[in-house]
Design an enzyme around this catalytic site. Structure first.
Site, PDB file in Angstrom:
ATOM      1  N   LYS A  93      -3.044  14.216  -6.110  1.00 26.70           N
ATOM      2  CA  LYS A  93      -1.587  14.064  -5.969  1.00 26.70           C
ATOM      3  C   LYS A  93      -1.047  13.823  -7.378  1.00 26.70           C
ATOM      4  O   LYS A  93      -1.350  12.811  -7.998  1.00 26.70           O
ATOM      5  CB  LYS A  93      -1.226  12.901  -5.057  1.00 26.70           C
ATOM      6  CG  LYS A  93       0.289  12.712  -4.942  1.00 26.70           C
ATOM      7  CD  LYS A  93       0.660  11.852  -3.755  1.00 26.70           C
ATOM      8  CE  LYS A  93       1.120  10.482  -4.140  1.00 26.70           C
ATOM      9  NZ  LYS A  93       2.521  10.410  -4.557  1.00 26.70           N
ATOM     10  N   GLY A 182       9.751   6.465  -0.525  1.00 25.86           N
ATOM     11  CA  GLY A 182      11.079   5.993  -0.141  1.00 25.86           C
ATOM     12  C   GLY A 182      11.258   5.688   1.332  1.00 25.86           C
ATOM     13  O   GLY A 182      12.312   5.218   1.757  1.00 25.86           O
ATOM     14  N   ASN A 203       3.699   4.153   1.561  1.00 30.48           N
ATOM     15  CA  ASN A 203       2.852   3.027   1.169  1.00 30.48           C
ATOM     16  C   ASN A 203       3.580   1.686   1.331  1.00 30.48           C
ATOM     17  O   ASN A 203       3.231   0.856   2.160  1.00 30.48           O
ATOM     18  CB  ASN A 203       2.406   3.235  -0.287  1.00 30.48           C
ATOM     19  CG  ASN A 203       1.365   2.229  -0.753  1.00 30.48           C
ATOM     20  OD1 ASN A 203       0.675   2.458  -1.727  1.00 30.48           O
ATOM     21  ND2 ASN A 203       1.196   1.100  -0.097  1.00 30.48           N
TER      22      ASN A 203
HETATM   23  C1  LIG Z   1       1.046   5.259  -3.142  1.00 28.01           C
HETATM   24  C2  LIG Z   1       1.818   6.409  -3.592  1.00 28.01           C
HETATM   25  O1  LIG Z   1       1.333   7.484  -3.678  1.00 28.01           O
HETATM   26  C3  LIG Z   1       3.209   6.173  -3.984  1.00 28.01           C
HETATM   27  O2  LIG Z   1       3.358   6.517  -5.310  1.00 28.01           O
HETATM   28  C4  LIG Z   1       4.054   6.946  -3.051  1.00 28.01           C
HETATM   29  O3  LIG Z   1       4.894   7.793  -3.696  1.00 28.01           O
HETATM   30  C5  LIG Z   1       4.585   6.141  -1.936  1.00 28.01           C
HETATM   31  O4  LIG Z   1       5.879   5.661  -2.086  1.00 28.01           O
HETATM   32  P1  LIG Z   1       6.420   4.468  -1.164  1.00 28.01           P
HETATM   33  O5  LIG Z   1       5.682   3.249  -1.617  1.00 28.01           O
HETATM   34  O6  LIG Z   1       7.899   4.403  -1.406  1.00 28.01           O
HETATM   35  O7  LIG Z   1       6.098   4.789   0.264  1.00 28.01           O
END
Ligand SMILES: CC(=O)[C@@H](O)[C@H](O)COP(=O)(O)O
EC number: 2.8.1.10
Length: 254
Positions: A93, A182, A203
């Protein structure tokens, strides 16, 4: 369901592995949600060491290492190579942050890094904005998946620009699309799936919830609901009322 570089996901929840209160709670969140993919940051979580990597591998889900915290092409490419060694996967990613306050991706460097990594055999999952032209460039650079943001990472705002996400879905009907970042509430995740997205990556909303495992389960249920709704031809919203029982004495349309 679309495949991701030839791999079918067991389900469309991609869950981050940062910020949980404890390793046990992280494991519980994965178990209770049945998330199909774990994303893990090589740079941010490198301090946690071998035990942490081992635990992630033992979750029994697909691993999607990420380049979170990288600000240059060079950093991202180096981190991707480390990830390939640690996790023995071509998946990466690709996060290339360009703006301090919003953590908005630097899409120019993103396209360049995507091209370099693709030529090097990686299967790149680019964290991008919801810009159609950037999407086109990433596909031209060899990406077979796009991951537009819902809102800035960690903001929990949901889908900031539903119009743009809808446009991306229409523009790239055959490309696996993932709303990444987000998401704050299960309803946001459901909304992404109702738009026809193929998966959701989140996350913070789970890891920082009062009960992360329960929130992970709630996210999964919402994702399933949104996906099912998208598949069964939902009605169009309209401005004017329409009586639900248009003809007296006739309960069915046919
Ligand atoms: C863990 C990860 O990959 C983050 O960089 C992702 O973009 C998730 O974002 P949130 O924490 O807003 O769900």
């Amino acid at each position: 369901m679309k495949s991701f570089y030839g791999t079918q996901l067991s389900n469309p929840l991609m869950l981050g592995t940062a910020q949980y209160p404890s390793p046990a709670i992280l494991e519980q969140a994965f178990r209770d949600s049945g998330a199909g993919v774990a994303t893990v940051s090589l740079r941010r979580e490198s301090g946690a060491g071998q035990t942490f990597w081992q635990m992630i591998c033992e979750l029994g889900v697909l691993i999607l290492p990420n380049t979170a915290g990288c600000h240059t092409v060079k950093e991202a490419v180096t981190t991707a190579h480390m990830a390939r060694e640690v996790f023995d996967t071509k998946w990466i990613k690709l996060e290339l942050i360009g703006h301090t306050d919003s953590l908005q991706p630097d899409v120019f460097q993103l396209v360049e890094a995507a091209r370099i990594l693709t030529e090097d055999g990686f299967h790149v999952f680019p964290y991008t904005t919801d810009d159609l032209i950037v999407g086109e460039r990433l596909l031209a650079a060899g990406c077979e998946v796009l991951m537009p943001w819902g809102a800035p990472i960690g903001s929990g705002r949901g889908l900031n620009n539903e119009y743009a996400l809808r446009a991306m879905r229409a523009e790239f009907p055959d490309v696996p699309l993932v709303v990444d970042a987000g998401i704050g509430l299960p309803s946001h995740a459901a909304q992404a799936m109702e738009l026809g997205y193929d998966a959701v990556l989140l996350n913070t909303a789970v890891a920082r919830a009062g009960d992360p495992a329960a929130m992970a389960r709630a996210m999964m249920l919402a994702i399933e609901a949104g996906q099912l709704a998208d598949l069964v031809d939902p009605i169009e919203a309209r401005d004017m009322a329409e009586p639900s029982t248009p003809v007296i004495g006739k309960a069915f349309l046919s």
